[in-house]
Scaffold this active site. Structure first.
Site, PDB file in Angstrom:
ATOM      1  N   HIS A   1     -12.310  28.896 -10.830  1.00 43.92           N
ATOM      2  CA  HIS A   1     -12.448  27.498 -10.412  1.00 43.92           C
ATOM      3  C   HIS A   1     -13.757  27.290  -9.660  1.00 43.92           C
ATOM      4  CE1 HIS A   1      -8.614  25.986 -11.700  1.00 43.92           C
ATOM      5  NE2 HIS A   1      -7.917  26.837 -10.966  1.00 43.92           N
TER       6      HIS A   1
ATOM      7  N   HIS B   1      -8.685  34.148 -10.685  1.00 45.85           N
ATOM      8  CA  HIS B   1      -8.310  32.776 -11.053  1.00 45.85           C
ATOM      9  C   HIS B   1      -9.033  31.768 -10.158  1.00 45.85           C
ATOM     10  CE1 HIS B   1      -5.237  29.698 -12.430  1.00 45.85           C
ATOM     11  NE2 HIS B   1      -5.754  29.110 -11.365  1.00 45.85           N
ATOM     12  N   GLU B   2      -8.940  31.960  -8.840  1.00 46.75           N
ATOM     13  CA  GLU B   2      -9.588  31.023  -7.919  1.00 46.75           C
ATOM     14  C   GLU B   2     -11.102  31.120  -8.009  1.00 46.75           C
ATOM     15  OE1 GLU B   2      -7.818  28.857  -6.669  1.00 46.75           O
ATOM     16  OE2 GLU B   2      -5.855  29.772  -6.972  1.00 46.75           O
TER      17      GLU B   2
ATOM     18  N   LYS C   1       1.337   0.077   7.601  1.00 49.59           N
ATOM     19  CA  LYS C   1       1.755  -1.309   7.376  1.00 49.59           C
ATOM     20  C   LYS C   1       2.660  -1.797   8.511  1.00 49.59           C
ATOM     21  CE  LYS C   1       3.471  -0.216   3.346  1.00 49.59           C
ATOM     22  NZ  LYS C   1       3.003   1.182   3.226  1.00 49.59           N
ATOM     23  N   THR C   2       3.618  -0.988   8.884  1.00 48.40           N
ATOM     24  CA  THR C   2       4.514  -1.374   9.985  1.00 48.40           C
ATOM     25  C   THR C   2       3.753  -1.491  11.292  1.00 48.40           C
ATOM     26  OG1 THR C   2       6.325  -0.218   8.860  1.00 48.40           O
ATOM     27  CG2 THR C   2       6.639  -0.764  11.178  1.00 48.40           C
TER      28      THR C   2
ATOM     29  N   GLY D   1       0.821  -1.198   0.000  1.00 50.06           N
ATOM     30  CA  GLY D   1       0.000   0.000   0.000  1.00 50.06           C
ATOM     31  C   GLY D   1       0.856   1.249   0.000  1.00 50.06           C
TER      32      GLY D   1
END
EC number: 3.4.24.-
Length: 695
Positions: A460, A456-457, A239-240, A233
């Site tokens: 969006h 610009h933002e 995972k550890t 993954g």
């Protein structure tokens, strides 16, 4: 932890120096003893002996046969000065007065007779002693004993290093010993309860724990527990931690090692360490071996350019041998390995009988993220306005390590302001810092640049609000962070695992909204849209070459095989012709062009809303979902937000003063101001969702 190791390493170095100094002192002393004895005698030749006898300078003479020579010794009547030499030039030469002399002569009748006649004529006492063989042995021992002493001290020194350094750590004489760290499972504090957001993954590992606790139940049924479990993954998914939880729940010895610890520059070391690791694990069976980042040693053999028979392949071969059938008589050794590059592992390593079970540890869903946040928030005082479920919904794609970092950043922000609790604003700032870095509010920007970023933002946001399949706009900001001048955060109402072609088309249009917001209002284009263009191109090309979403090219995969080894695809021809490559490029341009037209139509149709959101961004800098929706529908900010003012950025001195306001003694306290200067190294923008856009 590092502080505890430093004293040990310092003592280790001191002990080595002590042994080296001791060896030098012993050898020097031994040689000095012999050289001092030899320097107290005047060594002369046969001719000098005869001259001194004729000159009546000698008191007595003794002749002693020795091997093939005769040693002539005696005393002078008066001491003479001689220049002494020692075996160590650094100490220099010295002169001294001696009374004894020594000479070696050839045992011929004429030479002996000449000495006897000279001694008799000058009244010198002459004596002859029997031959002795001890002189030769003394000379031999003078060379052998220092060497033996040096070797003995070196051996003791190596033994001490091995005792302190362990099997493979500090002892140079044991390169082949395993460097695995053994942990007693009974003392391990990690349990499955500490691993949140991975319920299915934990269930897969429950059988492993049950087998280690009750192996007889499985043996009676003829069942074979998986010899190995591969956890694969992305980084940071836990995972550890899962492997440690298995060891803690089972209560068995746990050997942990990294894949890179097997391979060294010396031939055969890696294979020897693999053998030693499994031998130690078998002695304490049942036990668990955990190999982290196994792709460092388990890569495909003969892969890429120069992929010959190297040391890493020998290590992999030994690992394959050890993993094939070492479960006998109930003494089980289970191998758990973790990697984020399972695609590069050797097929022989992944076959049944070695890694039978493969567990995909992916990014958690919204429920899993909330559980992870609750685990990491146990030791953090949260204010009443903090909603962890809301935080989980705003962090799609985040893994456990990312979520822990968000809460840690929030705690640091709260501590910087001398708060007793972490509130929602701190969490929000922590998410921004984790994603895009610290704010650069004092970055010098011209008014025109700020307006371009705001429109610009806003572009969006408008496209995201208008399109049916667009994600919900959650946040828009023009506060510079790292390398970006602002960003818009858009998240879907619910997590979509399999987006349709309509979702992807709307996402492309939303990415185009930023550039169009600049062009429509100012008639200019800036590099701020480079990240949008890059992501849009990648999505469009994937739609054509991998997803089969082009009617012109059909459901054909053109770029599905991505080689990860250098030279693996060298010399291989593409599976499609040049004409098809031209068609692929044309289709990508067509899809991007359609997205551009849709975004342009959405912004031009809603110019008033576009302007209202941009002006609000210039005034308030950051807008949330509620404020954006109010501006889109009414053109005004909500009443509670209208009175809010954007706080002026604090200088470093002001932040330092606020941070130390309630501290009596801060002479040893380092205050960190994350928002102080713009010339600090910017952090990389961390992309967490396909619906996030950053410029």
């Amino acid at each position: 932890m590092n502080n505890n190791k430093q004293p040990k390493q310092g003592n280790f170095v001191k002990n080595i120096l002590m042994w080296v100094i001791l060896a030098i002192v012993v050898v020097v002393g031994f040689n000095f003893f012999f050289s001092s004895n030899q320097s107290s005698v005047d060594k002369i030749s046969y001719s000098q002996l005869m001259t001194k006898l004729d000159g009546n300078k000698i008191e007595n003479v003794t002749m002693q046969p020795s091997d093939s020579l005769i040693t002539v010794t005696g005393e002078y009547k008066e001491p003479v000065k001689v220049k002494g030499t020692n075996n160590f030039p650094l100490l220099g030469n010295s002169s001294s007065e001696v009374k004894n002399f020594q000479a070696y002569i050839i045992p011929t009748d004429s030479v002996v007779k000449d000495i006897q006649n000279a001694a008799k004529s000058n009244d010198v006492k002459l004596s002859v002693v029997q031959a002795s063989s001890s002189g030769m042995w003394v000379q031999i021992l003078s060379y052998i004993i220092p060497m033996l002493l040096f070797v003995g001290i070196f051996w003791l020194m190596m033994g001490g290093m091995g005792a302190r350094g362990g099997g493979g750590g500090g002892n140079p004489m044991s390169f082949g010993k395993s460097r695995a760290k053994q942990q007693d499972g009974k003392t391990s504090k990690v349990r499955f309860a500490d691993v949140a957001g991975s319920e299915e993954e934990k269930q897969e590992l429950v059988e492993v724990v049950d087998f280690l606790k009750n192996p007889k139940k499985y043996h009676d049924l003829g069942a074979r527990i998986p010899a190995g479990v591969l956890l694969e993954g992305p980084p940071g998914t836990g995972k550890t931690l899962l492997a440690k939880a298995v060891a803690g729940e089972a209560g068995v010895p746990f050997y942990s090692i990294s894949g890179s610890d097997f391979v060294e520059m010396f031939v055969g070391v890696g294979a020897s360490r693999v053998r030693d690791l499994f031998e130690n694990a078998k002695k304490t069976a049942p036990s668990i071996i955990f190999i982290d980042e196994i792709d460092a040693v388990g890569r495909q053999r003969g892969a890429g350019l120069g992929g010959g028979n190297d040391e890493r392949e020998q290590t992999l071969n030994q690992l394959l041998v050890e993993m094939d059938g070492f479960q006998d008589d109930g003494n089980s050794v289970i191998v758990i390995a973790a990697t984020n590059r399972s695609d590069v592992l050797d097929p022989a390593l992944l076959r049944p009988g070695r890694f039978d079970r493969k567990v995909l540890v992916g990014a958690p869903d919204v429920k899993g993220r909330e559980a992870v946040l609750k685990v990491h928030a146990k030791n953090k005082p949260l204010a009443s306005d903090v909603d962890l479920h809301n935080v989980a919904t705003q962090t799609p794609g985040y893994v456990g390590a990312d979520l822990e970092n968000v809460l840690n950043e929030a705690a640091l922000v709260a501590a910087r302001q001398n708060k007793k609790e972490i509130n929602a604003a701190d969490i929000d700032e922590g998410m921004d810092r984790a994603m895009a870095g610290p704010a650069k509010k004092d970055r010098i920007q011209s008014m025109r640049e700020r307006e371009i970023v705001a429109y610009h933002e806003a572009g969006h946001a408008i496209v995201g609000l208008v399109l049916e399949n667009g994600s919900t706009v959650r946040k828009v900001t023009v506060v510079p962070r790292g390398r970006i001048g602002g960003y818009m955060l858009a998240l879907p109402d619910e997590e979509i695992m399999q987006p349709t072609n309509f979702h992807l088309q709307d996402q492309l249009a939303s990415l185009m909204g930023g550039r169009l917001g600049e062009e429509i209002v100012f008639g200019v284009a800036t590099p701020g849209a480079s990240n949008d263009i890059e992501k849009a191109t990648h999505i469009a090309r994937s739609m054509v070459t991998e997803y089969g979403m082009s009617k012109k090219l059909g459901m054909v995969s053109y770029e599905g095989d991505h080689q990860v080894f250098i030279g693996r695809d060298y010399g291989q021809t593409k599976t499609y012709s040049e004409a098809t490559a031209v068609m692929i490029d044309d289709e990508v341009r067509r899809i991007l062009g359609e997205a551009y037209d849709r975004a342009k139509e959405a912004i031009e149709t809603h110019r008033e809303q576009h302007k209202a959101i941009a002006e609000a961004l210039l005034k308030y800098e950051t807008l949330d979902a509620k404020q954006i929706m109010s501006l889109f529908k009414t053109g005004k900010m909500p009443d509670e937000a209208a009175a809010a003012e954007v706080p002026e950025p604090k200088t470093f001195e002001e932040s330092l003063k606020d941070a130390n306001a309630n501290v009596d003694d801060f002479s040893n306290i380092n205050i960190y101001n994350g928002d102080e200067k713009t010339d600090s190294k910017p952090e990389e923008n961390k992309e967490k969702s396909e619906d996030e856009t950053a410029e």
